[in-house]
Every structure is written in structure tokens, then in C-alpha cells.
Design an enzyme around this catalytic site. Structure first.
Site, PDB file in Angstrom:
ATOM      1  N   HIS A   1       2.241  -3.493   7.830  1.00 31.01           N
ATOM      2  CA  HIS A   1       1.412  -2.558   8.586  1.00 31.01           C
ATOM      3  C   HIS A   1       2.186  -1.275   8.852  1.00 31.01           C
ATOM      4  CE1 HIS A   1      -1.292  -5.941  10.394  1.00 31.01           C
ATOM      5  NE2 HIS A   1      -1.773  -5.474   9.258  1.00 31.01           N
TER       6      HIS A   1
ATOM      7  N   LYS B   1       0.831  -1.197   0.000  1.00 32.56           N
ATOM      8  CA  LYS B   1       0.000   0.000   0.000  1.00 32.56           C
ATOM      9  C   LYS B   1       0.873   1.257   0.000  1.00 32.56           C
ATOM     10  CE  LYS B   1      -4.216  -1.593   2.338  1.00 32.56           C
ATOM     11  NZ  LYS B   1      -5.077  -1.381   3.526  1.00 32.56           N
TER      12      LYS B   1
END
Length: 319
Positions: A291, A194
Site C-alpha cells: 500500500h 503497482k
């Protein structure tokens, strides 16, 4: 309306004003879309934010105010109406984030004198415990099944499940893998995550073996001039899409007696939980999963109570 002005003329003028406002909103949202895409936001996030902001701009029109009038009171009024309409906490959190990003964009572009976004509080979404396989179920799920193991579809399904469980990567990240992203010597994958952030993730030998079987006996059946460097392909030779990858996982898992149906995200949850149960530290798991915040990884500590119990029994003199 003046006494001498016909009602239909007033209505037409109002319609022209509405059309002009909508055209201006569309142009502004197109500019904001470019800003989001330039910042590396995913297509899903871009679509969701723009949908939310259309609602905000509609609320602006309903109150007879312009872009320059957006302030904290208007934002809170819009969000309170969303909440009253039954919007979920996760939706409220996303709309808050969309509004905050939008007002920052408006402030930087000189359309707002003050940015009210930082004054918005983000509602904390409820974080349900993820469904995971236990270690025995994972072993069962990854055993050879009754499929024709020589078919390209079966080879791809097996490779996908092996890679997702071995690495804990997201299904979109799996579909974005290229041939050169697999480093067999170091036993790692280069994952494109991401926000256009790449990371290197370890991968086990069984998963690499499954990928090799797919590459040698499956991929050549579908590869064509338009396939490019994509590691996983669809039946027409193009890069595998996330919908097909999810279907592959569900189909592959349904061939096993593993209890509840497991999705690609379930395999990611399982990988993280089993890493923690096996003794991996939270920071390492955070890096593997990609993350941005350790808080996102900490949810897996709630499903790793076995590790805590084992450590207590081994270490405490009065256990």
C-alpha cells in the site's frame, strides 16, 4: 447561415469540423496514453482514464469550447452531470483523478495556461469492510481436498491459494511472478507491484512446499519453448492470466465448506487481518501489502477487533 448558403453545405461544414475535432481528440488521448504508460500506470487504470476523458472531451464539444478553454467551472459542470446521471462515488473519484492528471499533462505540454486540476476536490469513496475468513476457515480451506492432487490443475490451484494467503499479494502480482522471484533460502518473494514498484514479501514454508510440488509435478506438463520464466502457467504453456487465477481460487475454495465464496482479494484481506490479529504492526502490514498510503491499510483495523479485545483483557486491571 447566410441567406445564400444552402443548408446542406452548412451541415457538411459542421460535419467536417466535428470530424476534425474528433481526430484531434484521438491524437491527444493517444499522447496522454503514452504519458500514463510511461508513468507506470496499470493497463486497467489507463483504459479507465481514457474512457473517462472521452466523456470530458465530448462535454467540451457539446459546450462549443476548445482544449484551451478547460477551467474549473467546466470540470465541475462535467462532474456534476456525471453525478446527476447516477455515477457511483468510486466512479466520481476516478473521474476526478483522471481529469486532474489530464489537466496537469495539458499544462506541462503548454496547452493550458493554468492548471485547474488542483482545485478539484476528490469525493471520498465509501470503504466497506472486507469479507474475510477466520483462522479456522483458513485452515479448513488449505487442507488437502478430494481433487486428484497429482494433476497440474490441482497442483496449481493449491499453490495459488497457498501463496495468496501466505503473502497477501494481489492476483496480478501473483501472475507476474517469475521463477527467480522465489528465494527459498530467505523464504521471500520478489513482487512486482503497482507503479513498477518492487517489494520483498515473506512467504511461509507450506506455501513454498506447494510451489515446489507445482514446479516438480505440475509445471513441466505444460511448459514449452514459449513459457519463458513465468512461475505459473496456463494449460497452453503461456503465463497464467488473472482471470484463470481467479477461477482457480474460486474452484479450490468451493471444494471446502468455508461458507461464502472467497475471491483472491478475499484471501488478501484474510492475510492482512490475520497478521494484525497475530500482533503484526500496521506499518509492517502496509509494506507486505504494497500500500502506498497507510490509510489503505487501516481498514483492516476495523476487522481486527479480536486483537484489541484480547489486548484489553490481558492488560486492563478491571477488564
Amino acid at each position: 447561415m447566410s441567406e445564400d448558403q444552402p443548408a446542406h453545405e452548412t451541415s457538411r461544414e459542421q460535419g467536417d469540423a466535428d470530424a476534425e475535432s474528433q481526430a484531434g481528440h484521438a491524437e491527444l488521448l493517444a499522447e496522454f496514453r503514452g504519458h500514463l504508460e510511461g508513468a507506470g500506470r496499470s493497463p486497467h487504470t489507463v483504459r479507465a482514464y481514457l474512457s473517462d476523458l472521452r466523456g470530458l472531451l465530448g462535454h467540451l464539444d457539446d459546450t462549443g469550447r476548445g482544449i484551451q478553454d478547460i477551467d474549473i467551472a467546466l470540470l465541475r459542470d462535467w462532474l456534476s452531470r456525471s453525478h446527476a446521471a447516477g455515477a457511483a462515488r468510486s466512479t466520481m473519484a476516478r473521474r476526478t483523478a483522471a481529469a486532474r492528471g489530464f489537466t496537469a499533462f495539458l499544462y506541462r505540454s503548454g496547452r493550458l495556461a493554468v492548471d485547474p486540476g488542483p482545485l478539484l476536490a476528490t469525493p471520498a469513496p465509501r470503504r466497506p469492510l472486507p469479507d474475510v475468513l477466520d483462522e479456522e476457515q483458513a485452515h479448513t480451506a488449505l487442507r488437502p481436498n478430494g481433487e486428484d492432487d497429482d494433476s497440474p490443475t490441482a497442483l496449481r490451484r493449491t499453490a495459488i491459494v497457498e501463496v495468496l494467503y501466505a503473502t497477501g499479494i494481489r492476483v496480478a502480482e501473483l501472475c507476474a511472478l517469475d521463477l527467480d522471484d522465489v528465494d527459498r533460502e530467505r523464504r521471500t518473494l520478489l513482487v512486482h507491484g503497482k507503479g513498477a514498484k518492487d517489494r520483498v514479501v515473506p512467504i511461509g514454508v507450506p506455501a513454498l512446499d506447494a510451489v515446489d510440488r507445482w514446479l516438480h509435478a505440475g509445471r513441466p506438463h505444460w511448459a514449452n519453448a514459449g513459457s519463458g520464466p513465468a512461475l505459473f502457467l496456463g494449460a497452453r504453456g503461456g503465463r497464467l492470466g488473472t482471470r484463470t487465477a481467479r477461477r482457480d481460487v474460486h474452484e479450490r475454495m468451493r471444494h471446502e465448506e468455508t461458507g461464502d465464496d472467497i475471491s483472491p482479494h478475499g484471501l488478501r484481506h484474510s492475510a492482512a487481518t490475520h497478521l494484525l490479529n497475530g500482533g503484526a504492526d500496521l506499518r509492517s502490514v502496509q509494506e507486505i501489502l504494497g500500500h502506498a498510503s497507510l490509510r489503505s491499510t487501516q481498514i483492516y483495523t476495523h476487522v481486527s477487533i479480536e486483537r484489541l479485545t484480547r489486548a484489553y483483557n490481558q492488560a486492563h486491571p478491571r477488564a
